[in-house]
Design a protein around this motif. Structure first.
Motif, PDB file in Angstrom:
ATOM      1  N   VAL A  76      10.592   1.136 -10.194  1.00  0.00           N
ATOM      2  CA  VAL A  76       9.652   1.888  -9.666  1.00  0.00           C
ATOM      3  C   VAL A  76      10.288   3.162  -9.077  1.00  0.00           C
ATOM      4  CG1 VAL A  76       7.761   1.889  -8.029  1.00  0.00           C
ATOM      5  CG2 VAL A  76       8.252  -0.128  -9.145  1.00  0.00           C
ATOM      6  N   ASP A  77       9.470   4.301  -9.186  1.00  0.00           N
ATOM      7  CA  ASP A  77       9.895   5.555  -8.710  1.00  0.00           C
ATOM      8  C   ASP A  77       8.796   5.558  -7.314  1.00  0.00           C
ATOM      9  OD1 ASP A  77      10.375   8.066  -7.929  1.00  0.00           O
ATOM     10  OD2 ASP A  77      10.236   8.886  -9.865  1.00  0.00           O
ATOM     11  N   GLU A 130       0.912  -1.191  -0.141  1.00  0.00           N
ATOM     12  CA  GLU A 130      -0.170  -0.173  -0.074  1.00  0.00           C
ATOM     13  C   GLU A 130       0.789   1.285  -0.056  1.00  0.00           C
ATOM     14  OE1 GLU A 130      -2.771   0.032   3.256  1.00  0.00           O
ATOM     15  OE2 GLU A 130      -3.651  -1.804   2.619  1.00  0.00           O
ATOM     16  N   GLY A 131       0.279   2.307  -0.752  1.00  0.00           N
ATOM     17  CA  GLY A 131       1.025   3.656  -0.572  1.00  0.00           C
ATOM     18  C   GLY A 131       2.057   3.610  -2.041  1.00  0.00           C
ATOM     19  N   VAL A 132       2.141   2.717  -2.888  1.00  0.00           N
ATOM     20  CA  VAL A 132       2.847   2.896  -3.921  1.00  0.00           C
ATOM     21  C   VAL A 132       2.231   3.195  -5.184  1.00  0.00           C
ATOM     22  CG1 VAL A 132       4.352   1.493  -5.663  1.00  0.00           C
ATOM     23  CG2 VAL A 132       4.411   0.886  -3.244  1.00  0.00           C
ATOM     24  N   ALA A 147       5.509  -5.762  -8.736  1.00  0.00           N
ATOM     25  CA  ALA A 147       5.557  -6.678  -7.335  1.00  0.00           C
ATOM     26  C   ALA A 147       6.255  -8.007  -7.246  1.00  0.00           C
ATOM     27  CB  ALA A 147       4.138  -6.865  -6.897  1.00  0.00           C
ATOM     28  N   LYS A 148       6.266  -8.627  -8.444  1.00  0.00           N
ATOM     29  CA  LYS A 148       6.983  -9.946  -8.547  1.00  0.00           C
ATOM     30  C   LYS A 148       8.528  -9.791  -8.562  1.00  0.00           C
ATOM     31  CE  LYS A 148       7.586 -14.186 -11.302  1.00  0.00           C
ATOM     32  NZ  LYS A 148       6.917 -14.629 -12.621  1.00  0.00           N
ATOM     33  N   TYR A 149       8.885  -8.580  -9.130  1.00  0.00           N
ATOM     34  CA  TYR A 149      10.379  -8.610  -9.374  1.00  0.00           C
ATOM     35  C   TYR A 149      10.850  -7.544  -8.216  1.00  0.00           C
ATOM     36  CZ  TYR A 149      10.603 -10.971 -13.725  1.00  0.00           C
ATOM     37  OH  TYR A 149      10.554 -11.801 -14.821  1.00  0.00           O
ATOM     38  N   ILE A 204      10.878  -2.983  -2.489  1.00  0.00           N
ATOM     39  CA  ILE A 204       9.788  -1.848  -2.400  1.00  0.00           C
ATOM     40  C   ILE A 204       9.557  -1.823  -0.661  1.00  0.00           C
ATOM     41  CG2 ILE A 204       7.623  -0.840  -2.593  1.00  0.00           C
ATOM     42  CD1 ILE A 204       7.832  -1.852  -5.610  1.00  0.00           C
ATOM     43  N   SER A 205       9.355  -3.212  -0.052  1.00  0.00           N
ATOM     44  CA  SER A 205       8.849  -2.991   1.068  1.00  0.00           C
ATOM     45  C   SER A 205      10.123  -2.242   2.260  1.00  0.00           C
ATOM     46  CB  SER A 205       8.349  -4.383   1.536  1.00  0.00           C
ATOM     47  OG  SER A 205       7.295  -4.778   0.792  1.00  0.00           O
TER      48      SER A 205
END
Length: 401
Positions: free
Chosen positions: A341-342, A320-322, A376-378, A383-384
């Protein structure tokens, strides 16, 4: 026909008249042997084989034997079954003469002459001795003869109704620093699993129970099994263009020594005109052999991208938040597709990860994967990790990147 055993059989008959209610265990080299009715009884109690053996004069008698190092295991079983046991050890010749004549060897030549004249008497004699603890054990057995033996209470019962017993931790004999956990399910011993030191400490302090250890080290043993029919009929998957039938699915061990995965277990699947194989994870192998996952579920987990299954990509979700607008998918100078991802001001940009051909095909051709799912897969873990850090920490690093 074994002459030594024929002599021992005669001694068995003599001693049986003195100890008719005891099972006689004769030490023969590296084994303990029983004969006739004793062989039949001990074989039934110990779960060993009793076979016919020919002796002198065509005599045939039952015999049963077990290795001498197994005495500590088998003797208690016989006693617990209510049997009296006499252990018969052979005496060497010099000791035998001392017992018979009560004179030291070489005192005169009479024993030698006796030996020459009576070769049949040269068979080594045996001396019967009953275990020291037998009297106490026998007394207990007599008191409980009329009482029914209670089976061991299970430490837990699985969802499949199987009983878990003998769950315990033990120390490695070769490496004392290593400890292992094991248990039995319906009497079948499970392969020991090396314990995490934290789990060992929790178990020894009684903060972790056997059911909790089973859940961690044998999770598939506790799961609900799928109907066996799932492995007997073709499974169907929902593909991007309609239903797909799994024509074949099995496990094999790689035997090609030139391959990097030589000796490893692999899944093989045939779906339509596609024939695929991949190295199987330990978790999925356990799920396969314990029958807690269907072939369709295992194919989805291991070949979902190659089959471009929408269900395969549903497991990948951005935290959440991305902002999805920050996802960048494009080619590099070498023409390879990648994703980054930015995360916005203060979070910076993630690294760029190359996308596999199958995932790219799912994204652009079959439309069975979205940009968010590919990101999300890569990049899900990265990101987390970035989102867990305070704002601004990654700014300088992202600028350099």
């Amino acid at each position: 026909m074994d002459k030594e055993l024929s002599g021992i059989l005669r001694q068995h008959d003599e001693m049986k008249r003195k100890h008719p209610d005891a099972i006689l265990l004769f030490r023969v080299k590296n084994t303990y042997m029983t004969f006739k009715d004793d062989a039949v009884k001990s074989a039934e109690i110990l779960g060993i084989a009793a076979s016919d053996r020919q002796f002198e004069k065509g005599q045939i008698a039952k015999t049963a034997s077990f290795p001498h190092e197994a005495l500590d295991t088998f003797l208690p079983k016989l006693v617990r079954a209510g049997m009296r046991v006499a252990i018969c050890e052979q005496l060497d010749n010099s000791r035998q003469k001392k017992v018979e004549n009560n004179i030291p060897p070489n005192n005169n030549d009479m024993p030698r002459k006796k030996k020459e004249e009576s070769p049949k008497e040269e068979q080594p004699k045996v001396q019967a001795k009953e275990p020291k603890a037998e009297a106490k054990t026998e007394a207990k057995a007599e008191k409980s003869e009329q009482q029914e033996r209670k089976p061991r209470e299970p430490q837990m019962v699985t969802v499949n109704g199987e009983k878990v017993t003998h769950g315990h931790a033990y120390q490695s004999k070769t490496n004392p620093e290593d400890w292992f956990f094991t248990a039995k399910i319906d009497g079948q011993q499970l392969k020991p699993q090396k314990m995490d030191p934290a789990d060992l400490a929790a178990y020894q302090s009684k903060e972790m129970t056997v059911p909790q250890l089973m859940e961690k080290y044998y999770p598939t043993k506790l799961m609900q099994r799928v109907p066996e029919v799932a492995y007997q009929v073709p499974n169907v998957l929902s593909g991007p263009g309609g239903n797909m039938t799994i024509d074949k699915f099995n496990v094999y061990k790689e035997t090609d020594e030139t391959r990097a995965d030589y000796g490893k277990y692999k899944f093989y699947a045939q779906v339509g005109d596609k024939k695929m194989s991949t190295t199987a994870s330990r978790e999925d192998l356990n799920a396969y052999f314990d029958r807690v996952a269907t072939p369709a579920q295992l194919v989805e987990r291991n070949f979902g991208a190659r089959l471009h299954l929408p269900s395969h990509y549903e497991q990948f979700r951005l935290p959440e938040g991305v902002d999805p607008k920050g996802i960048r998918v494009g080619k590099d100078k070498e023409g390879k597709w990648g994703v980054s991802v930015d995360l916005g001001e203060g979070r910076g940009r993630t690294s760029r990860q190359e996308i596999s051909f199958d995932d790219g095909y799912s994204l652009f051709k079959t439309k069975s994967a979205s940009r968010e799912q590919i990101a999300a897969k890569y990049l899900g873990q990265e990101i987390s990790a970035k989102l867990a850090q305070p704002l601004g920490m990654e700014k300088s690093a992202s600028m350099k990147m």
